[in-house]
Design an enzyme around this catalytic site. Structure first.
Site, mmCIF file in Angstrom:
data_model
loop_
_atom_site.group_PDB
_atom_site.id
_atom_site.type_symbol
_atom_site.label_atom_id
_atom_site.label_comp_id
_atom_site.label_asym_id
_atom_site.label_seq_id
_atom_site.Cartn_x
_atom_site.Cartn_y
_atom_site.Cartn_z
ATOM 1 N N THR A 96 0.815 -1.212 0.000
ATOM 2 C CA THR A 96 0.000 0.000 0.000
ATOM 3 C C THR A 96 0.848 1.261 0.000
ATOM 4 O OG1 THR A 96 -0.142 0.003 2.423
ATOM 5 C CG2 THR A 96 -1.902 -1.127 1.211
ATOM 6 N N ASN A 132 0.905 4.747 1.769
ATOM 7 C CA ASN A 132 0.382 5.317 3.007
ATOM 8 C C ASN A 132 0.394 6.842 2.922
ATOM 9 O OD1 ASN A 132 0.309 2.890 5.199
ATOM 10 N ND2 ASN A 132 1.937 2.594 3.697
ATOM 11 N N GLU A 138 -4.339 3.996 3.885
ATOM 12 C CA GLU A 138 -3.523 3.101 3.061
ATOM 13 C C GLU A 138 -4.270 2.752 1.775
ATOM 14 O OE1 GLU A 138 -1.250 0.052 5.612
ATOM 15 O OE2 GLU A 138 -3.143 0.358 6.688
#
Length: 317
Positions: A203, A205, A250
Protein backbone atom coordinates in the site's frame (compact mmCIF):
# COMPACT_ATOMS: atom_id res chain seq x y z
CA UNK A 1 -2.59 34.51 1.19
CA UNK A 2 -3.74 38.11 1.37
CA UNK A 3 -3.57 39.85 4.73
CA UNK A 4 -3.37 43.48 3.50
CA UNK A 5 -5.66 45.65 1.33
CA UNK A 6 -5.35 44.93 -2.37
CA UNK A 7 -3.28 47.37 -4.42
CA UNK A 8 -5.01 49.65 -6.92
CA UNK A 9 -5.05 48.04 -10.35
CA UNK A 10 -5.03 49.76 -13.74
CA UNK A 11 -6.09 46.93 -16.03
CA UNK A 12 -9.44 45.85 -17.38
CA UNK A 13 -12.65 45.99 -15.43
CA UNK A 14 -13.41 42.78 -13.57
CA UNK A 15 -16.25 40.44 -12.81
CA UNK A 16 -15.91 39.09 -9.28
CA UNK A 17 -17.57 36.22 -7.48
CA UNK A 18 -17.02 35.82 -3.80
CA UNK A 19 -17.57 33.06 -1.24
CA UNK A 20 -15.95 30.23 0.67
CA UNK A 21 -16.32 27.79 -2.23
CA UNK A 22 -15.73 24.94 0.22
CA UNK A 23 -15.62 21.85 -2.00
CA UNK A 24 -16.41 23.71 -5.25
CA UNK A 25 -19.62 21.71 -5.57
CA UNK A 26 -22.19 22.00 -8.38
CA UNK A 27 -23.84 25.01 -6.72
CA UNK A 28 -20.50 26.82 -6.69
CA UNK A 29 -19.93 25.81 -10.30
CA UNK A 30 -23.25 27.43 -11.26
CA UNK A 31 -22.06 30.62 -9.57
CA UNK A 32 -18.81 30.50 -11.54
CA UNK A 33 -20.60 29.90 -14.85
CA UNK A 34 -22.82 32.93 -14.28
CA UNK A 35 -19.76 35.03 -13.47
CA UNK A 36 -17.95 33.88 -16.60
CA UNK A 37 -20.97 34.57 -18.79
CA UNK A 38 -21.21 38.13 -17.48
CA UNK A 39 -17.46 38.54 -18.03
CA UNK A 40 -17.85 37.28 -21.60
CA UNK A 41 -20.71 39.66 -22.34
CA UNK A 42 -18.91 42.68 -20.87
CA UNK A 43 -15.30 41.80 -21.77
CA UNK A 44 -14.24 41.59 -18.13
CA UNK A 45 -11.45 39.71 -16.43
CA UNK A 46 -12.78 37.10 -13.97
CA UNK A 47 -11.78 36.89 -10.31
CA UNK A 48 -12.92 34.60 -7.50
CA UNK A 49 -12.35 35.81 -3.93
CA UNK A 50 -12.22 33.07 -1.29
CA UNK A 51 -11.44 32.89 2.41
CA UNK A 52 -9.27 30.67 4.61
CA UNK A 53 -9.94 29.41 7.19
CA UNK A 54 -13.70 28.90 6.98
CA UNK A 55 -15.50 31.60 9.03
CA UNK A 56 -17.41 28.97 11.01
CA UNK A 57 -14.13 27.36 12.05
CA UNK A 58 -12.89 30.69 13.37
CA UNK A 59 -15.99 31.58 15.35
CA UNK A 60 -16.88 28.11 16.59
CA UNK A 61 -13.52 27.74 18.30
CA UNK A 62 -13.03 24.15 17.13
CA UNK A 63 -11.39 22.60 14.12
CA UNK A 64 -13.58 22.15 11.06
CA UNK A 65 -11.68 20.34 8.29
CA UNK A 66 -12.34 21.90 4.91
CA UNK A 67 -13.67 20.01 1.90
CA UNK A 68 -10.76 21.28 -0.21
CA UNK A 69 -7.48 22.87 0.76
CA UNK A 70 -6.69 26.32 -0.71
CA UNK A 71 -4.46 24.90 -3.45
CA UNK A 72 -7.05 22.36 -4.58
CA UNK A 73 -9.83 24.94 -4.40
CA UNK A 74 -7.82 27.37 -6.53
CA UNK A 75 -7.02 24.63 -9.03
CA UNK A 76 -10.68 23.65 -9.33
CA UNK A 77 -11.81 27.25 -9.78
CA UNK A 78 -9.11 27.85 -12.39
CA UNK A 79 -10.18 24.66 -14.15
CA UNK A 80 -13.68 26.10 -14.46
CA UNK A 81 -12.25 29.14 -16.23
CA UNK A 82 -11.63 31.70 -13.47
CA UNK A 83 -8.60 33.77 -14.41
CA UNK A 84 -7.46 34.74 -10.92
CA UNK A 85 -8.21 33.36 -7.47
CA UNK A 86 -7.54 35.56 -4.44
CA UNK A 87 -7.43 33.86 -1.04
CA UNK A 88 -8.04 36.27 1.81
CA UNK A 89 -7.08 35.24 5.32
CA UNK A 90 -10.27 35.27 7.37
CA UNK A 91 -9.75 36.96 10.72
CA UNK A 92 -11.93 38.58 13.37
CA UNK A 93 -10.70 41.94 12.11
CA UNK A 94 -11.92 41.10 8.61
CA UNK A 95 -15.28 39.91 9.97
CA UNK A 96 -15.69 43.22 11.82
CA UNK A 97 -15.54 45.28 8.62
CA UNK A 98 -18.79 46.83 7.46
CA UNK A 99 -19.94 45.89 3.92
CA UNK A 100 -18.96 49.38 2.76
CA UNK A 101 -15.47 48.99 4.23
CA UNK A 102 -15.06 45.58 2.63
CA UNK A 103 -16.11 46.90 -0.78
CA UNK A 104 -13.72 49.85 -0.58
CA UNK A 105 -10.86 47.75 0.75
CA UNK A 106 -11.10 44.68 -1.46
CA UNK A 107 -13.41 45.18 -4.45
CA UNK A 108 -12.87 48.72 -5.69
CA UNK A 109 -9.07 48.28 -6.05
CA UNK A 110 -9.83 45.37 -8.40
CA UNK A 111 -11.78 47.61 -10.82
CA UNK A 112 -14.96 45.71 -10.08
CA UNK A 113 -17.66 46.10 -12.73
CA UNK A 114 -19.86 43.17 -11.72
CA UNK A 115 -20.25 41.21 -8.49
CA UNK A 116 -21.91 37.78 -8.53
CA UNK A 117 -23.02 36.18 -5.25
CA UNK A 118 -24.90 33.10 -4.12
CA UNK A 119 -28.48 33.02 -2.90
CA UNK A 120 -27.45 32.92 0.78
CA UNK A 121 -24.31 35.05 0.69
CA UNK A 122 -23.74 37.80 3.25
CA UNK A 123 -20.60 39.66 4.27
CA UNK A 124 -19.55 42.17 6.86
CA UNK A 125 -20.17 42.64 10.55
CA UNK A 126 -23.32 40.85 11.67
CA UNK A 127 -23.72 39.42 8.14
CA UNK A 128 -25.55 42.59 7.20
CA UNK A 129 -24.06 42.69 3.69
CA UNK A 130 -26.84 40.76 1.96
CA UNK A 131 -27.96 41.15 -1.66
CA UNK A 132 -30.00 44.31 -1.03
CA UNK A 133 -27.19 45.99 0.90
CA UNK A 134 -24.59 45.07 -1.74
CA UNK A 135 -26.87 46.25 -4.54
CA UNK A 136 -27.11 49.69 -2.89
CA UNK A 137 -23.32 49.77 -2.55
CA UNK A 138 -23.04 48.84 -6.22
CA UNK A 139 -25.25 51.77 -7.16
CA UNK A 140 -23.04 54.05 -5.06
CA UNK A 141 -19.72 52.81 -6.42
CA UNK A 142 -20.67 51.86 -9.97
CA UNK A 143 -20.88 48.06 -10.16
CA UNK A 144 -23.75 45.66 -10.72
CA UNK A 145 -24.71 42.86 -8.34
CA UNK A 146 -26.21 39.56 -9.51
CA UNK A 147 -27.61 36.96 -7.16
CA UNK A 148 -27.63 33.35 -8.38
CA UNK A 149 -30.51 31.12 -7.18
CA UNK A 150 -29.81 27.83 -5.39
CA UNK A 151 -29.16 24.65 -7.35
CA UNK A 152 -31.45 21.95 -6.00
CA UNK A 153 -30.59 18.31 -5.48
CA UNK A 154 -33.73 16.54 -4.45
CA UNK A 155 -35.87 19.18 -2.78
CA UNK A 156 -33.00 21.05 -1.10
CA UNK A 157 -30.18 23.33 -2.27
CA UNK A 158 -26.77 21.78 -2.79
CA UNK A 159 -24.58 23.16 -0.02
CA UNK A 160 -21.25 22.54 1.65
CA UNK A 161 -23.19 21.54 4.78
CA UNK A 162 -25.08 18.79 2.93
CA UNK A 163 -21.89 17.67 1.22
CA UNK A 164 -20.01 17.56 4.52
CA UNK A 165 -22.78 15.44 6.06
CA UNK A 166 -22.71 12.98 3.14
CA UNK A 167 -18.94 12.54 3.46
CA UNK A 168 -19.11 12.21 7.24
CA UNK A 169 -21.65 9.40 6.75
CA UNK A 170 -19.57 7.66 4.09
CA UNK A 171 -22.14 8.36 1.36
CA UNK A 172 -19.56 8.90 -1.37
CA UNK A 173 -21.96 8.26 -4.26
CA UNK A 174 -24.19 11.04 -2.89
CA UNK A 175 -21.16 13.32 -2.53
CA UNK A 176 -20.23 12.60 -6.16
CA UNK A 177 -23.73 13.64 -7.25
CA UNK A 178 -23.40 17.01 -5.50
CA UNK A 179 -19.80 17.61 -6.58
CA UNK A 180 -19.99 16.39 -10.16
CA UNK A 181 -16.78 14.46 -9.45
CA UNK A 182 -15.56 12.07 -6.74
CA UNK A 183 -14.69 13.56 -3.38
CA UNK A 184 -10.92 13.54 -2.96
CA UNK A 185 -8.10 14.38 -0.57
CA UNK A 186 -4.47 15.20 -1.29
CA UNK A 187 -1.37 14.34 0.68
CA UNK A 188 2.18 13.03 0.68
CA UNK A 189 3.01 9.32 0.63
CA UNK A 190 4.97 8.25 3.72
CA UNK A 191 6.45 4.97 4.92
CA UNK A 192 4.01 2.72 6.75
CA UNK A 193 4.28 -0.46 8.81
CA UNK A 194 4.74 -2.79 5.84
CA UNK A 195 1.70 -4.93 6.75
CA UNK A 196 0.17 -4.67 3.30
CA UNK A 197 3.32 -5.96 1.62
CA UNK A 198 3.36 -8.91 3.99
CA UNK A 199 -0.21 -9.76 2.97
CA UNK A 200 0.56 -9.48 -0.73
CA UNK A 201 -1.20 -6.12 -1.04
CA UNK A 202 1.49 -3.40 -0.80
CA UNK A 203 0.00 0.00 0.00
CA UNK A 204 0.78 3.67 -0.38
CA UNK A 205 0.38 5.32 3.01
CA UNK A 206 -0.90 8.87 2.93
CA UNK A 207 0.11 11.50 5.43
CA UNK A 208 -3.15 12.69 7.06
CA UNK A 209 -4.49 15.63 5.02
CA UNK A 210 -5.80 18.90 6.44
CA UNK A 211 -9.15 18.29 4.73
CA UNK A 212 -12.16 16.20 5.78
CA UNK A 213 -11.72 12.42 5.69
CA UNK A 214 -14.58 9.96 5.23
CA UNK A 215 -15.22 7.73 8.26
CA UNK A 216 -13.04 4.72 8.99
CA UNK A 217 -13.69 1.92 6.52
CA UNK A 218 -12.72 0.43 3.17
CA UNK A 219 -13.30 2.36 -0.06
CA UNK A 220 -13.13 1.77 -3.78
CA UNK A 221 -11.37 4.66 -5.44
CA UNK A 222 -8.63 5.98 -7.65
CA UNK A 223 -5.12 7.22 -6.95
CA UNK A 224 -4.12 10.19 -9.08
CA UNK A 225 -0.39 10.80 -9.41
CA UNK A 226 1.18 13.13 -11.97
CA UNK A 227 -1.83 12.93 -14.30
CA UNK A 228 -1.86 9.10 -14.14
CA UNK A 229 -4.92 7.29 -12.74
CA UNK A 230 -4.71 4.00 -10.83
CA UNK A 231 -7.74 2.10 -9.49
CA UNK A 232 -7.26 1.40 -5.79
CA UNK A 233 -8.68 0.10 -2.54
CA UNK A 234 -8.22 2.54 0.33
CA UNK A 235 -8.47 1.65 4.01
CA UNK A 236 -8.93 4.35 6.64
CA UNK A 237 -8.62 3.20 10.22
CA UNK A 238 -6.53 1.47 12.85
CA UNK A 239 -5.86 -2.00 11.37
CA UNK A 240 -7.62 -3.71 14.30
CA UNK A 241 -6.60 -7.21 13.17
CA UNK A 242 -3.01 -6.17 13.97
CA UNK A 243 -3.90 -4.23 17.12
CA UNK A 244 -3.14 -0.87 15.55
CA UNK A 245 -3.38 2.25 17.71
CA UNK A 246 -2.75 4.93 15.07
CA UNK A 247 -5.17 5.91 12.30
CA UNK A 248 -3.69 5.33 8.87
CA UNK A 249 -4.75 5.94 5.27
CA UNK A 250 -3.52 3.10 3.06
CA UNK A 251 -4.22 2.64 -0.65
CA UNK A 252 -3.52 -0.59 -2.51
CA UNK A 253 -3.07 0.24 -6.19
CA UNK A 254 -4.64 -2.47 -8.36
CA UNK A 255 -2.76 -1.86 -11.58
CA UNK A 256 0.87 -0.83 -11.96
CA UNK A 257 3.32 -0.18 -9.15
CA UNK A 258 4.55 3.43 -9.27
CA UNK A 259 7.18 4.56 -6.79
CA UNK A 260 5.30 7.05 -4.64
CA UNK A 261 7.33 7.63 -1.47
CA UNK A 262 7.53 11.36 -0.69
CA UNK A 263 5.31 12.08 -3.70
CA UNK A 264 2.02 13.97 -3.52
CA UNK A 265 -1.03 11.99 -4.60
CA UNK A 266 -4.76 12.57 -4.70
CA UNK A 267 -7.21 9.93 -3.48
CA UNK A 268 -10.57 9.92 -5.26
CA UNK A 269 -13.28 8.11 -3.30
CA UNK A 270 -15.88 6.29 -5.40
CA UNK A 271 -17.79 4.07 -2.99
CA UNK A 272 -17.66 2.86 0.59
CA UNK A 273 -17.28 -0.93 0.48
CA UNK A 274 -17.54 -1.86 4.15
CA UNK A 275 -16.67 -0.98 7.73
CA UNK A 276 -13.22 -1.67 9.05
CA UNK A 277 -13.34 -4.75 11.28
CA UNK A 278 -11.12 -7.05 13.28
CA UNK A 279 -10.76 -10.46 11.63
CA UNK A 280 -10.13 -13.68 13.60
CA UNK A 281 -7.06 -14.44 11.48
CA UNK A 282 -4.74 -12.89 8.92
CA UNK A 283 -5.96 -15.49 6.40
CA UNK A 284 -9.56 -14.30 6.72
CA UNK A 285 -8.42 -10.67 6.38
CA UNK A 286 -6.49 -11.57 3.22
CA UNK A 287 -9.55 -13.29 1.74
CA UNK A 288 -11.70 -10.25 2.48
CA UNK A 289 -9.15 -7.92 0.90
CA UNK A 290 -9.27 -10.04 -2.25
CA UNK A 291 -13.04 -9.52 -2.36
CA UNK A 292 -12.58 -5.79 -1.80
CA UNK A 293 -10.10 -5.68 -4.67
CA UNK A 294 -12.51 -7.41 -7.04
CA UNK A 295 -15.31 -4.98 -6.21
CA UNK A 296 -13.01 -1.94 -6.40
CA UNK A 297 -11.66 -3.09 -9.77
CA UNK A 298 -15.21 -3.28 -11.10
CA UNK A 299 -16.13 0.18 -9.82
CA UNK A 300 -12.80 1.70 -10.80
CA UNK A 301 -12.79 0.46 -14.38
CA UNK A 302 -16.31 1.82 -14.86
CA UNK A 303 -15.15 5.27 -13.81
CA UNK A 304 -11.59 5.44 -15.14
CA UNK A 305 -12.29 6.78 -18.61
CA UNK A 306 -14.63 9.42 -17.26
CA UNK A 307 -12.06 10.44 -14.65
CA UNK A 308 -9.27 10.72 -17.23
CA UNK A 309 -11.43 12.85 -19.51
CA UNK A 310 -12.55 15.13 -16.67
CA UNK A 311 -8.99 15.59 -15.42
CA UNK A 312 -7.73 16.33 -18.94
CA UNK A 313 -10.45 18.97 -19.33
CA UNK A 314 -9.48 20.60 -16.01
CA UNK A 315 -5.75 20.69 -16.68
CA UNK A 316 -6.08 21.94 -20.26
CA UNK A 317 -8.39 24.84 -19.35
Amino acid sequence: MLTQPLPQTSGKKTGITIGNFDGVHLGHQLLVRETLEICRQRSLDSIAITFWPHPRALFSGHEMPALADPQTRSRLLAGLGIQKVLDIKFTRELAALSPDEFVRKFLLPLNVDSLVIGYDFCLGKGRCGDFDALKKLGERYGFSVTQVPPLLFGDLPISSTRLRQAINEGQLALALSMLGRPYSVRGTVVHGFGRGTGLGFPTANLQPPQTLLPPDGVYAGIVLHKDAFYPAVTNIGFAPTFGGTERTIESFILEGSPTLYDEEIELLFLRRLRDEKKFPSVQELTAQIAQDVARARELGSAYMEHARAAHAARTSS
